[in-house]
Structures are given as structure tokens and as C-alpha cells.
Motif scaffolding. Structure first.
Motif, PDB file in Angstrom:
ATOM      1  N   GLU A   1       3.723 -13.772   5.339  1.00 49.84           N
ATOM      2  CA  GLU A   1       4.991 -14.164   4.719  1.00 49.84           C
ATOM      3  C   GLU A   1       5.855 -12.959   4.365  1.00 49.84           C
ATOM      4  OE1 GLU A   1       6.268 -17.126   4.324  1.00 49.84           O
ATOM      5  OE2 GLU A   1       4.529 -18.250   5.036  1.00 49.84           O
ATOM      6  N   TYR A   2       5.204 -11.834   4.037  1.00 51.39           N
ATOM      7  CA  TYR A   2       5.949 -10.674   3.567  1.00 51.39           C
ATOM      8  C   TYR A   2       5.446  -9.403   4.247  1.00 51.39           C
ATOM      9  CZ  TYR A   2       6.653 -14.053  -0.193  1.00 51.39           C
ATOM     10  OH  TYR A   2       6.917 -15.194  -0.904  1.00 51.39           O
ATOM     11  N   ILE A   3       6.384  -8.557   4.608  1.00 48.65           N
ATOM     12  CA  ILE A   3       6.074  -7.192   5.023  1.00 48.65           C
ATOM     13  C   ILE A   3       6.731  -6.276   4.004  1.00 48.65           C
ATOM     14  CG2 ILE A   3       6.388  -5.421   6.784  1.00 48.65           C
ATOM     15  CD1 ILE A   3       6.366  -7.601   8.881  1.00 48.65           C
ATOM     16  N   CYS A   4       5.907  -5.522   3.312  1.00 51.30           N
ATOM     17  CA  CYS A   4       6.401  -4.669   2.236  1.00 51.30           C
ATOM     18  C   CYS A   4       6.451  -3.209   2.691  1.00 51.30           C
ATOM     19  CB  CYS A   4       5.509  -4.781   1.004  1.00 51.30           C
ATOM     20  SG  CYS A   4       5.589  -6.394   0.205  1.00 51.30           S
ATOM     21  N   LEU A   5       7.354  -2.489   2.095  1.00 48.52           N
ATOM     22  CA  LEU A   5       7.474  -1.053   2.319  1.00 48.52           C
ATOM     23  C   LEU A   5       7.491  -0.380   0.959  1.00 48.52           C
ATOM     24  CD1 LEU A   5       8.005   1.571   3.817  1.00 48.52           C
ATOM     25  CD2 LEU A   5      10.407   0.909   4.024  1.00 48.52           C
ATOM     26  N   LEU A   6       6.443   0.352   0.654  1.00 47.06           N
ATOM     27  CA  LEU A   6       6.346   1.100  -0.590  1.00 47.06           C
ATOM     28  C   LEU A   6       6.342   2.583  -0.265  1.00 47.06           C
ATOM     29  CD1 LEU A   6       5.495  -1.725  -1.624  1.00 47.06           C
ATOM     30  CD2 LEU A   6       3.879  -0.564  -3.142  1.00 47.06           C
TER      31      LEU A   6
ATOM     32  N   GLU B   1       9.582   2.703 -15.745  1.00 47.81           N
ATOM     33  CA  GLU B   1       8.818   3.918 -15.465  1.00 47.81           C
ATOM     34  C   GLU B   1       8.148   3.919 -14.090  1.00 47.81           C
ATOM     35  OE1 GLU B   1       6.183   1.117 -17.884  1.00 47.81           O
ATOM     36  OE2 GLU B   1       8.272   1.788 -17.849  1.00 47.81           O
ATOM     37  N   VAL B   2       8.436   2.948 -13.256  1.00 42.74           N
ATOM     38  CA  VAL B   2       7.840   2.898 -11.917  1.00 42.74           C
ATOM     39  C   VAL B   2       8.279   4.122 -11.121  1.00 42.74           C
ATOM     40  CG1 VAL B   2       7.824   1.645  -9.745  1.00 42.74           C
ATOM     41  CG2 VAL B   2       7.635   0.409 -11.894  1.00 42.74           C
ATOM     42  N   GLN B   3       7.296   4.780 -10.466  1.00 41.28           N
ATOM     43  CA  GLN B   3       7.563   6.036  -9.777  1.00 41.28           C
ATOM     44  C   GLN B   3       7.633   5.881  -8.259  1.00 41.28           C
ATOM     45  OE1 GLN B   3       8.207   8.908 -11.492  1.00 41.28           O
ATOM     46  NE2 GLN B   3       8.118   7.511 -13.263  1.00 41.28           N
ATOM     47  N   TYR B   4       7.939   4.718  -7.790  1.00 43.49           N
ATOM     48  CA  TYR B   4       8.025   4.505  -6.345  1.00 43.49           C
ATOM     49  C   TYR B   4       9.100   3.475  -6.063  1.00 43.49           C
ATOM     50  CZ  TYR B   4       5.294   0.354  -7.472  1.00 43.49           C
ATOM     51  OH  TYR B   4       4.863  -0.815  -8.009  1.00 43.49           O
ATOM     52  N   SER B   5       9.477   3.399  -4.794  1.00 46.82           N
ATOM     53  CA  SER B   5      10.465   2.416  -4.359  1.00 46.82           C
ATOM     54  C   SER B   5       9.777   1.332  -3.550  1.00 46.82           C
ATOM     55  CB  SER B   5      11.550   3.089  -3.508  1.00 46.82           C
ATOM     56  OG  SER B   5      12.196   4.107  -4.247  1.00 46.82           O
ATOM     57  N   ALA B   6      10.183   0.092  -3.752  1.00 49.29           N
ATOM     58  CA  ALA B   6       9.567  -1.044  -3.062  1.00 49.29           C
ATOM     59  C   ALA B   6      10.636  -1.862  -2.348  1.00 49.29           C
ATOM     60  CB  ALA B   6       8.808  -1.920  -4.054  1.00 49.29           C
ATOM     61  N   TYR B   7      10.299  -2.276  -1.118  1.00 48.05           N
ATOM     62  CA  TYR B   7      11.202  -3.086  -0.310  1.00 48.05           C
ATOM     63  C   TYR B   7      10.372  -4.191   0.340  1.00 48.05           C
ATOM     64  CZ  TYR B   7      13.983   1.195  -0.734  1.00 48.05           C
ATOM     65  OH  TYR B   7      14.653   2.294  -1.212  1.00 48.05           O
ATOM     66  N   VAL B   8      11.025  -5.279   0.696  1.00 42.28           N
ATOM     67  CA  VAL B   8      10.308  -6.400   1.295  1.00 42.28           C
ATOM     68  C   VAL B   8      11.132  -7.001   2.427  1.00 42.28           C
ATOM     69  CG1 VAL B   8      11.234  -8.091  -0.334  1.00 42.28           C
ATOM     70  CG2 VAL B   8       9.074  -8.566   0.824  1.00 42.28           C
ATOM     71  N   CYS B   9      10.444  -7.423   3.473  1.00 37.27           N
ATOM     72  CA  CYS B   9      11.032  -8.182   4.577  1.00 37.27           C
ATOM     73  C   CYS B   9      10.332  -9.539   4.600  1.00 37.27           C
ATOM     74  CB  CYS B   9      10.829  -7.447   5.899  1.00 37.27           C
ATOM     75  SG  CYS B   9      11.368  -8.369   7.351  1.00 37.27           S
ATOM     76  N   GLN B  10      11.108 -10.621   4.545  1.00 39.28           N
ATOM     77  CA  GLN B  10      10.521 -11.946   4.409  1.00 39.28           C
ATOM     78  C   GLN B  10      10.580 -12.717   5.732  1.00 39.28           C
ATOM     79  OE1 GLN B  10      11.351 -14.031   0.729  1.00 39.28           O
ATOM     80  NE2 GLN B  10      12.593 -12.304   0.008  1.00 39.28           N
TER      81      GLN B  10
END
Length: 1183
Positions: A134-139, A163-172
Motif C-alpha cells: 500500500e505504501y512506499i516510504c522514503l526516509l 525533534e525528529v531528525q529525518y525527513s519522511a515521504y510516502v508514495c501511496q
């Protein structure tokens, strides 16, 4: 193929395929600074090795346009791979991301201009292939914007905590491959559906009329439904289901006891009945494996349960659907209302086939009170994606059904299957699961060791996991660290599936226990994937010992069906090391140590998302000859195929039982030893029918057995070979004939009376074991003589075995019948002379030119007490207590009758063409049973002239395209215009123990029938003498290539090493000819045990030779007239009749060329890569 357009407007036809190791260089060249800014610095080979899924977008010319790698966890720089779920849940305030529905993009690169189109095409393909995704994530830990292609595809995920130290993206999924819309079929869909059905519906139209589809749709009621699926408003698929089915017939043909016969049971009974998953039983490995109840998913096969809108109300249902079958039998007919509905008709546009499972939640909603959906398909129908959500049901042994039955439980569609580390509170659930299993004590013991110490009794780390649905445990997996990985790597070809150097030692694990509720078995690969992630492993192995081997290894407790989701690993040929001579230069003891033989199965991160193609075609092999076994080996070791219906019909079953040297009555071809059989474990993949073929019904396509059984086939393979027959008595008139008219071709009469209890013909190891026992009970310690009748090598191997059992040579009579073409069974005269001397020394009685005429003076009594022969001079009568017949080897009469009655062309042998076809397109044949059609004008050649194993592999290469959809299926039998028979290269091998205690080996090139060895050209190299027991003879061709090897030794022969000398040039054998002529080679046994020679025996030396040939073929030498190839330079020297100094000049020029450097590098790489085997060779930097 599809078409994408670059940013410059260039259209390109592309294909998305799995990335291969050979793509690594091109992928690495595509890595740009923008990619490094997102993904960091990447080792491409390492990433491809550890990624679960890597795909490449390539053109028709195989040019790489784009690449993407996906893993089941984000980069290790961010979080431990076993803990990413907590990381994401804290980030996005939700639990929608699960290991089952999420993958992580670890790398994306593309050619400029194709990045956007390539990224979209790759995402569309991945979502389409991995159905549960369902999801492809990019961290990424790197701050900054994504490149344009990724920005078009991925949406940023806003963090809950600052305080999150990373970037998150998602392809649905819904943006690229949305779930299909399912609705009730309407009559107006008829025209669209007829277009989808195309030619597939023609038989139904002919039998039911042109409007049967409309009538089917109109006839919908509570028990009959029809549905269509739509994509963007267009109908792309159809299914018709019914609640009416013949459950009695299903239960008659298929083993449905564990599914309650597809009927509902008493609810009160369900509450009491705990879940009882299938487990591997020590006594029935074959049946459990062959049943193949678990079907592997093609890139995942789940459907969205939430779409159905009607979930099951009781989680106990999947646990109660499996019943205890210990006390149930075939005759027990389950009662109760039906608990299943069936799919009657199904079709899908090819473009949307991978999304077929979208139908299933809707179908279960139509039957809310039924838990199973079943579908039957013809055996020859290629597997289609819908079946990946189903479980294959095992047909009964007595089933004559021409279809395969698959079923799916509504809970099998769940997308909430979770794998986690086992805890103490799981013990009651696990005990409930295993209470009916024979291995429950061992499982409980290992689970306790894990919970208490995380180690087994020898200190090896253990890990235990449970699979659960809605908090209910449905499976258990226990693994341990693989401590014998050096032995596995050295003895099995695991490097066919991975780059070994990219896997740390602690990343290898061994599967100890695995059991799972059958309704979830199609999720086995997902469970493997999760176990590897949670255990921080990259590879998993399963060791399977043969049934007769008694060992406490926990591999016997694992589920046999799990083998279908692993790949079988081929054993490697081993060098027989002279360990004493090598001393400290010998390989590690971890490699050379003796272990009980076992078969190896393997999976890794990549393989958990690679599909296998299921083949349901019924392939029946008649005869457990070397050729038949080679054919079956070639099929079962295709890693991308899974054959469900391989059957071997053999008089004595599969020859995989261990035997000792005192049972070696027959000569051997050295194709399959007992250890080879154990390491192949063919029994795990084939059904073995112990019986004898009586008839072939070509119209009904079945083989009839002597015991009145029938085995149906789609493709029949006849490999029965030739057998020694009961003595055929000549006419009694032969006794009165004159001496000079003794004729070995007197009319033969088939023996039709009962066989006397002490008259034996030996054809296989089973016969030898039986004779050995009879001799020990009735002959060895008693009086009486043994008579051996025949001219073959088996006569002499039998004599030696009798003497090894303690039978005096004075009690043995060897009787040789006359022959039209008197030729010795030993091509080498020295060997024949040595055997004669040994017989004389042991006082064995030898009689020549004797033709058997009577047994027991013509009285048909049992046992045999006397035999009568006519000779050149007078009648010979011998008293005997046991009689062995080795005189007449031909096609078994029952096999001949079955072949002949089936109207297969038989001309002394079964007639085949150059591609093993008989006159029936469904029947193939190979081996000594066959001969080539007369149109080839090659009566002097037959399959018996060639290496049995090579012929069997060639036969498999002919049959595989009929089954493997990845190969082009032949349109029909080959045209065969040239009438040429196939050529084979491997050696014909014969060996055994001969009188005098000699170990004998003869290796020679394929030779036409009747061709005499003496006419061969070339030279002979001989060391040792037969009298001293160290005779070694090599025959070299006129080109100084080894053509034949003859060994006669009192010591054990290193057979596998000696076979490697065949077809080697004498220069490769350390200038053998010049050293021999100079008197430096006195004993070739010692010569070929020297350190320099061991590399020639390595199983990968042939690959190294091929690499060297490629280097030499492509080499260019700089000359006065520019660059020329080595072949051209040599031809010029020959044409000019140049002197030797010009040849020396050519050598100097070559040493200055790039090819020389490449050749040197190839040699060093070969030694370096195989250093664990070739430790006796020094390498640069070692000294």
C-alpha cells in the motif's frame, strides 16, 4: 513492454525487470550528486545483495534507463531494522504503516530526461506486482529537497514531534495502481466480456450456445452470482461463483479432512478443537512435501480486507478450520451444511491479472456464512495470479481427476498477519498448536531454551518467533545461527543465489522449526522476510537428512511444505585432498570434515520477493535409471519452477538407501552414489510409485501397473533401460549338434514359469541387497557351488563380492556363453589379463563357449540344483546351489509388451528421433531402451553410447520448454531436415571391484557400437603394473587430449578427481608428455595427487577455462600491419612456414598485450575467489 517519453520528447519502449548483478556497473554510473544527497553514498553491489526488491527500467537493447531498490526497512543510519515500525508510528501518529503493506525506497537513479517517466513506470510496476503493498516510504537522514522525479511521486509526511531528525515521504498505491472496483455483473456487460474472453470462450459457446454468458448473468440468485471488475469505468475482468458444488466428489478426489471436508461442524465442537497446524513428520517427509499445500505468492497476493466491509465475526474460525486427521480416514464422510462456494468461470485482462485478488473480498461478502472459496483448474493450465491467494489441495493417491483444486479461507486474505519475537506468555498457545505433533517435546525444549538463555545446549544462539492474527498465535518459527557456513559454502552452490562476501558470518541462520496454520501458508515467504528482518539475518538454510538417517538434528521437525518457498541448492563436486601430503597447506577442517549427507534448501532477502512458477502438468517417468534420475534432477533444481506432479514409476522405488561394499554385486557408472542421492533428496519433490508398467493407454493418457493401479500423465518419459533376463534356454537339439556348429543365436524362449528361489538376475541395488541377505542365510556358511553365467563385467564384480563375503573361489564357476563378435568386456588387455590371473589364483573355475540348455535336467523344480551347457566338445553339467544370470540384457518383456501394444514404433528398441520424441507427441524416451530412427542412418549410435547423466539432462532441456513459461514453447516437433543425431561430450564411465581386490575405473569418449578401441590414433602413457596393483593408463588423441583413462589399483581410487582429467590437454597436466618421456613420471597416481594438480579438480575450473577462452578469443596483438587476433597470427605463421624464432617472437608480443594482463588477473582471481578450497596455492602478498 510499455512506452515512456523523455523530457526532450523522445519515446522509448521499455521493460521493467528484476535487476541483475551485471547491471551493477551501469546503475553505479547513474548515481548523481542529487541521488547521493538523498540516499547517501551507496555500494551498489551490497545494496542489490541486501535489498528485498531491485528493479531496472531497460530498453529493447538492454540499456539501463532507471533503477530502484526497495527494502523492508529504512537505512540502518536511522533506526535498527527490527524497530522501524515504532519510529514511523511516533512520527506520523498512526499505525497504517505495517511490515506487510510497506516497503522503503533505498535508491533511485535514472538517466537525465527519463527520471520522471522512469520513476512513475517503476512505481506502477512495483505496486502492480506486490499486491499487498500500500505504501512506499522514503526516509532520509539528509535534510534537503528531493530531486524532481521523486518530488512528483512522493508526498512529505509531516512529523508529530518537532525533534525528529529525518525527513519522511510516502508514495501511496491509489495514485498509481488503485484497487479495482468490483460490482454485480449486468447483461449489458456481455459485449465487453466477450472481448475479454476472446478465444477462451469458444468451447463454452459451442457447447452452451452463443448467449450462454448473458444467460449466466441473468440467472443470478442467492446461490449463484456474477461480478465484474472495472478500471477507470472499463470492464477488465469477470467471475462467476456458485454455492452449489459436489462436496462428496471433492472429498473423494482430494484430501480435505483437515478442512472439515469443506462443511460446517458443530459450533460446540469448534470451541473445543484447538488449532493443529501441519508439521513435518519424520516418517512422512515425502508426502508432506509432495502435497505442496502451501503456494508461494507472486510478489504478494493479499487483498484489502477492509474493502469487503464484512469481516468474519469470530477469530477462532481460522484456528478451528484445521481438524485433527490422525483418526480420520478417507471413508469418513463429513456431514453438515456446505462451508464453501466455488468459482465457476473467471477471466481477466492480462494487463490487470496481478490485481485479480481484488475480487476475493467481494466474493466472500456474497457468502457471509461460508469460510472457503474453491476453484478447480485443468492441470495443463498455466498458473495465473489469482491462484497466488489460494492453497493447493492434495489429490488422493486414487484420484483420477484431471484438475487441480485450490482453496482460500476468508482469513487467508488478512492483512494483519504479524510476526514478532516469542515471549513466555505464548507457551500455552504454542502447546495447543503442537499437542498433536510427534515433535512437540523437541519444539517445547527449544522454545524453553530460547526463553531462558537465548542459546541451545551447545551454546549456539537461538531465536524464536510467532505469527499471530488478531492476537491469536497461528504459527511458530525457531531458528539458530548457522555455525557450519564454511562447510555449506564449500559443499553446496549457494553462491548461485548470492554474493557470499557481502554477508557477514552472523547473518546466516538455520531454520529449525516451522509450522503454520495451512490457511495462512501462502504467506510463508512474507513470514520468512519478517524473520530475516527481526533476527538481523540475510540468509536462511534448511537441512534435510535422508529418511534412513537417524539424527537428533532439529531440521526434521520443520514443516516439509516450507521447502516449496525455498530453493534447492545443488551439491558441489569435492576435491579428494591428499591431506597428509598437504599438511598445513590443507583446507580448514571445517571444510574437509566428514558429515552425514544432507540436502540443502535456502532463501534470502531477495528470494523472499521472487516468484516461482507452479507447474501442474503430470510428468511421469518410468524407470529409476541414471538417465531418469538425471532428468528429474534437472527439473527439480530449476530454482524458478515448482513441479507439483512429478511421478517416478519404478519396480523397487527410488534407489536412495544406503548400502555397504559387500552389496556391490554390479558395476557402476559413478553417476549417483548413495551420498549423491542424500544430497539431492529427489524424494522430497517427486511421488514414487513402486510398481511395474503393464500397459500404456495413449488415448486416456495413463500407465497401467501390474498391481492394477493407474497413473495418469500429460507427458510420459520412458527410461526403463535394459535388464538382465531369466536364462533363455536354447533348443535341446543344440546338444546333438556338431562341435563346429555351436550357435549362440539359437531361438530364445522367454521364461514363463515361476522363478526358482536360488536363481537371480540383478538389475539394481534393491536386487543386490536382497541377494546379499539370501546368500548370508542360505549359501555363504553352507556347502554348494555358485554358477555365474555371462560375459559382462558384472560377472567379475559379482565374483569379487562373493569372495569378499567369504565364499571360496573353488565354489565359484564362471561360465561364458559363445558370442558372434567375441570382444572382452575390458577394453584394456592388461586389465583382462590381471583378472584372469586373479581368477586362477583364487581357483575359480572358468568355462568358455558354453550355451545353457537345461536346468535341473529339464525338470521344472525349485530350487536349481544343476545346470547343463553344450560346449565345443562335450556337454557340461554343473551342480549349483545358486545361479546368477548375466547372459542376456535386453528390454524387459513387460515393458516391451506395454510399448508394443500401445503402437509405439519398436524396431529392436523403442524408436525415437533426435529430440527424444516417439511417434506419440506426449511420450518421450531415452537411454539404452531406445534407438534412433532408421532415417538417420546411424544404427551404430544410440543413447547407450553416451554418458547417461548428460543424456538425461539433454532430455530435460527438451521437456522444460513445454512447461516453463519463461522459455519459448516449440510450435511442434523439430523439422529434423538434416537427419543429424545429437552429439555429446561427457565421458562414458564404468567402474567396480574386480577379482584380486582391484578397484577398476575406465573412462572413455563416446564410441559407436562395434568400434574397436585399438583403431584409435594417438599415444598411450602407462605407469605401474597390474601385478603391483598400481596400473594407470592414459590414451591421448592425436591432439594430445586425454581420451580415455584406465585405472586398476589395490587402493581406493579418487574417482571424482580422475574424471576431471578427461578432455584435458597434456600441457595443462604440467607438460605430461615431456615429463613422461624424460622419465620423471613413475607413478601417475602420485603425479596427479601433487599440489599443482588440485586446481584442475575444482568444480569451477570449467568456468575458469571458459573465461580464459574468451580472453584468448578476444585478444589482439600489435603487429606491423596493425592489430590482429591470435588465431590470425598463428595462421600466418603456419602459412609462411615460419621458423621457431617467429613463434617465440609471437609469445613475446603476447606477453606485452592487454590479453596477457587479463589472463594473469583471471588466474589470480580464480585462486583468490576459491581460496577456501585451494589453500595450497601461493598468491601475491602471501609470501
Amino acid at each position: 513492454m510499455s512506452t515512456i517519453t523523455s523530457s526532450a520528447g523522445k519515446a522509448e519502449s521499455v521493460t521493467v525487470r528484476r535487476t541483475e548483478w551485471s547491471d551493477a556497473e551501469e546503475v553505479n554510473n547513474l548515481i548523481s550528486p542529487a541521488a547521493v544527497a538523498v540516499f547517501g553514498r551507496i555500494n551498489v553491489i551490497h545494496l542489490l545483495e541486501k535489498a528485498n526488491l531491485a528493479v531496472t527500467l531497460s530498453t529493447a537493447t538492454n540499456e539501463v534507463l532507471a533503477h530502484a531498490s526497495f527494502s523492508d526497512h529504512p537505512t540502518e543510519e536511522l533506526v535498527d531494522q527490527a524497530c522501524w515500525k515504532n519510529l514511523l508510528q511516533n512520527h506520523v501518529n498512526g499505525v497504517k504503516f505495517t511490515p506487510m503493506n510497506t516497503l522503503f525506497l533505498r535508491l533511485f537513479v535514472a538517466q537525465p530526461g527519463f527520471s520522471i517517466g522512469g520513476a512513475k513506470e517503476i512505481m506502477r510496476t512495483v505496486f502492480n506486482a506486490v499486491v499487498e503493498l500500500e505504501y512506499i516510504c522514503l526516509l532520509t537522514p539528509y535534510r534537503g529537497s528531493l530531486e524532481a522525479a521523486l518530488e512528483k511521486i512522493f508526498e512529505p509526511v509531516m512529523p508529530v514531534k518537532e525533534e525528529v531528525q529525518y525527513s519522511a515521504y510516502v508514495c501511496q498505491r491509489h495514485n498509481y495502481c488503485p484497487r479495482l472496483r468490483i460490482r454485480r455483473a449486468r447483461v449489458e456487460d456481455h459485449d465487453d466480456l466477450m472481448h475479454i474472453f476472446a478465444e477462451q470462450i469458444t468451447p463454452l459457446v459451442e457447447s452452451h450456445g452463443p448467449y450462454f454468458l448473458s444467460e449466466l448473468i441473468e440467472a443470478q440468485d442467492e446461490e449463484n452470482h456474477a461480478a465484474v471488475c472495472e478500471s477507470e469505468g472499463a470492464v477488465v475482468g469477470f467471475v462467476s461463483v456458485s454455492g452449489h458444488m459436489d462436496l462428496k466428489l471433492f472429498n473423494k478426489w482430494f484430501e480435505l479432512e483437515e478442512f472439515e471436508g469443506l462443511r460446517k461442524t458443530n459450533p460446540a465442537h469448534q470451541e473445543e478443537k484447538p488449532e493443529e497446524p501441519q508439521s513435518l513428520g519424520e516418517e512422512n517427509v515425502t508426502d508432506a512435501q509432495q502435497s505442496d499445500e502451501a503456494k508461494e505468492p507472486v510478489e504478494g497476493e493479499l487483498a484489502a480486507e477492509q474493502e469487503s466491509g464484512d469481516e468474519p465475526t469470530d477469530i477462532s474460525q481460522p484456528n478451528s478450520c484445521v481438524k485433527d486427521t490422525v483418526d480420520s480416514g478417507e471413508d469418513s464422510e463429513p456431514d453438515g451444511p456446505p462451508n464453501a462456494f466455488c468459482i465457476q468461470l473467471f477471466t481477466m485482462e492480462k494487463k490487470f491479472e496481478m490485481r485479480s485478488a481484488d475480487f476475493l473480498p467481494y466474493l466472500f461478502k456474497l457468502f457471509p456464512d461460508r469460510d472457503f472459496c474453491v476453484i478447480s483448474v485443468p492441470k495443463l493450465t498455466p498458473e495465473f495470479p489469482l491462484l497466488q491467494s489460494f492453497i493447493r489441495v492434495v489429490p488422493r493417491d486414487t484420484s483420477t481427476c484431471s484438475q487441480e483444486l485450490y482453496l482460500c479461507h476468508r482469513w487467508g486474505l488478512t492483512r494483519i498477519l504479524e510476526v514478532r519475537v516469542a515471549v513466555s506468555s505464548d507457551i500455552p498457545a504454542v502447546q495447543s498448536l503442537t499437542e498433536s505433533l510427534g515433535q512437540r517435546e523437541s519444539i517445547s525444549e527449544d522454545l524453553d531454551l530460547f526463553l531462558q538463555a537465548r542459546k541451545d545446549q551447545d551454546g549456539t544462539a537461538l531465536q524464536a518467533f510467532v505469527a499471530q492474527v488478531e492476537g491469536r498465535v497461528v504459527g511458530l518459527i525457531i531458528i539458530r545461527d548457522e555455525e557450519d557456513i564454511e562447510f555449506i559454502r564449500a559443499n553446496f552452490d549457494v553462491e548461485r543465489f548470492m554474493y557470499f562476501s557481502h554477508h557477514q558470518r552472523e547473518e546466516h541462520g538455520r531454520l529449525c522449526h516451522f509450522f503454520l496454520n495451512p490457511i495462512f501458508q501462502h504467506h510463508t515467504k512474507y513470514i520468512f522476510r519478517e524473520v530475516l528482518r527481526l533476527a538481523h539475518k540475510s540468509c536462511l538454510y534448511f537441512l534435510l537428512h535422508p529418511p534412513h538417517y537417524s539424527h537428533k538434528d532439529v531440521s526434521l521437525h520443520s514443516l516439509a511444505a516450507v521447502l516449496n518457498f525455498m530453493v534447492p541448492v545443488s551439491p558441489r563436486r569435492q576435491i579428494i585432498y591428499p591431506l597428509e601430503e598437504l599438511g598445513i597447506n590443507a583446507p580448514s577442517q571445517q571444510i574437509t570434515k566428514h558429515q552425514a549427507p544432507f540436502a540443502l534448501y535456502h532463501t534470502n532477502r531477495k528470494l523472499t520477493m521472487e516468484p516461482k512458477v507452479t507447474i501442474n502438468a503430470r510428468i511421469v517417468v518410468v524407470g529409476a535409471s541414471d538417465m531418469g534420475l538425471a532428468f528429474l534432477e534437472a527439473l527439480t533444481f530449476c530454482p524458478h519452477l515448482r513441479f507439483n506432479n512429478l511421478t517416478l514409476i519404478s519396480t523397487h522405488g527410488l534407489p536412495d538407501r544406503c548400502s555397504d561394499d559387500n552389496m556391490r554385486f554390479l558395476a557402476t557408472s559413478h553417476c549417483y552414489s548413495d551420498q549423491d542421492q542424500a544430497r539431492l533428496s529427489l524424494r522430497s519433490w517427486i511421488s514414487v510409485v513402486t510398481g511395474k508398467m503393464k500397459a500404456i493407454d495413449r488415448e486416456a493418457k495413463h500407465v497401467e501397473l501390474m498391481e492394477n493401479g493407474k497413473v495418469k500423465y500429460d507427458y510420459l518419459i520412458l527410461c526403463t533401460g535394459l535388464q538382465y533376463q531369466m536364462p533363455s534356454l536354447t533348443s535341446t537339439d543344440a546338444i546333438t549338434q556338431k562341435t563346429n556348429s555351436l550357435n549362440p543365436n539359437q531361438p530364445r524362449h522367454r521364461h514363463t514359469r515361476p522363478v526358482p528361489s536360488n536363481l537371480f538376475t540383478l538389475s539394481d541395488q534393491h536386487d543386490c541387497s536382497h541377494v546379499h541377505q539370501w546368500l548370508m542365510d542360505n549359501f555363504v556358511e553352507l556347502t554348494g557351488d555358485a554358477v555365474l553365467y555371462g560375459n559382462t563385467i558384472d560377472v567379475f564384480t559379482c565374483v569379487e563380492t562373493l569372495m569378499c563375503l567369504g565364499v571360496s573361489g573353488r565354489r565359484i564357476h564362471v561360465v561364458h556363453p559363445p558370442e558372434d563378435n567375441p570382444t572382452s568386456c575390458f577394453p584394456n588387455g592388461s586389465v583382462e589379463h590381471a583378472v584372469k590371473q586373479a581368477l586362477e589364483k583364487e581357483e575359480v573355475h572358468v568355462h568358455h563357449n558354453c550355451l545353457l540348455t537345461q536346468i535341473n535336467d529339464g525338470r521344472h523344480t525349485d530350487p536349481v540344483t544343476s545346470v547343463t551347457f553344450t560346449t565345443d566338445t562335450q556337454t557340461l553339467q554343473l551342480e549349483c546351489a545358486v545361479f546368477f544370470s548375466f547372459s542376456h540384457k535386453t528390454v524387459d518383456y513387460d515393458a516391451f509388451k506395454a510399448i508394443n501394444d500401445a503402437c509405439l514404433v519398436f524396431d529392436g528398441r523403442l524408436v525415437i528421433d533426435s529430440s527424444f520424441h516417439t511417434n506419440d507427441p506426449s511420450i518421450y524416451a531415452a537411454g539404452p531402451l531406445t534407438k534412433y530412427s532408421r532415417r538417420y542412418h546411424a544404427d551404430q549410435w544410440s543413447d547407450s553410447c553416451f554418458n547417461c547423466k548428460e543424456v538425461g539432462q539433454s532430455l530435460a532441456s527438451v521437456v522444460l520448454p513445454l512447461c516453463d513459461p519463461t522459455l519459448e514453447r516449440p510450435a511442434g516437433p523439430p523439422s529434423d531436415h538434416d537427419h543429424l543425431i545429437p552429439t555429446y561430450n561427457q565421458a562414458k564411465i564404468q567402474g567396480g571391484r574386480l577379482p584380486g581386490g582391484y578397484n577398476y575405473l575406465h573412462v572413455t569418449k563416446p564410441t559407436a557400437i562395434g568400434n574397436k578401441i585399438a583403431t584409435q590414433k594417438g599415444r598411450d602413457i602407462v605407469t605401474g603394473r597390474t601385478e603391483t596393483g598400481n596400473y594407470f593408463h592414459l590414451h591421448l588423441s592425436s591432439h594430445d587430449v586425454v581420451e580415455s583413462i584406465t585405472c586398476l589399483s589395490q587402493n581406493t581410487l579418487p574417482v571424482s578427481d580422475l574424471l576431471c582429467l578427461y578432455r584435458k590437454h597434456q600441457l595443462l597436466l604440467n607438460h605430461l608428455c615431456s615429463r613422461y618421456d624424460e622419465g620423471l613420471v613413475h607413478d601417475m597416481y602420485s603425479y596427479f595427487r601433487e599440489n599443482w594438480c588440485l586446481a584442475l579438480y575444482h568444480d569451477r575450473f570449467a568456468d575458469f577455462e571458459q573465461e580464459v577462452r574468451q580472453i584468448m578469443d578476444s585478444a589482439k596483438l600489435e603487429g606491423e600491419n596493425g592489430s590482429v587476433s591470435i588465431q590470425e597470427a598463428l595462421q600466418k605463421i603456419v602459412d609462411d612456414k615460419a621458423e621457431s624464432d617467429q613463434s617465440m617472437s609471437l609469445s613475446e608480443v603476447f606477453q606485452k598485450s592487454e590479453a596477457y594482463s587479463a589472463l594473469r588477473k583471471s588466474v589470480l582471481d580464480y585462486l583468490k575467489y576459491n581460496r577456501y578450497h585451494l589453500t595450497m596455492y601461493a598468491r601475491p602478498g602471501l609470501l
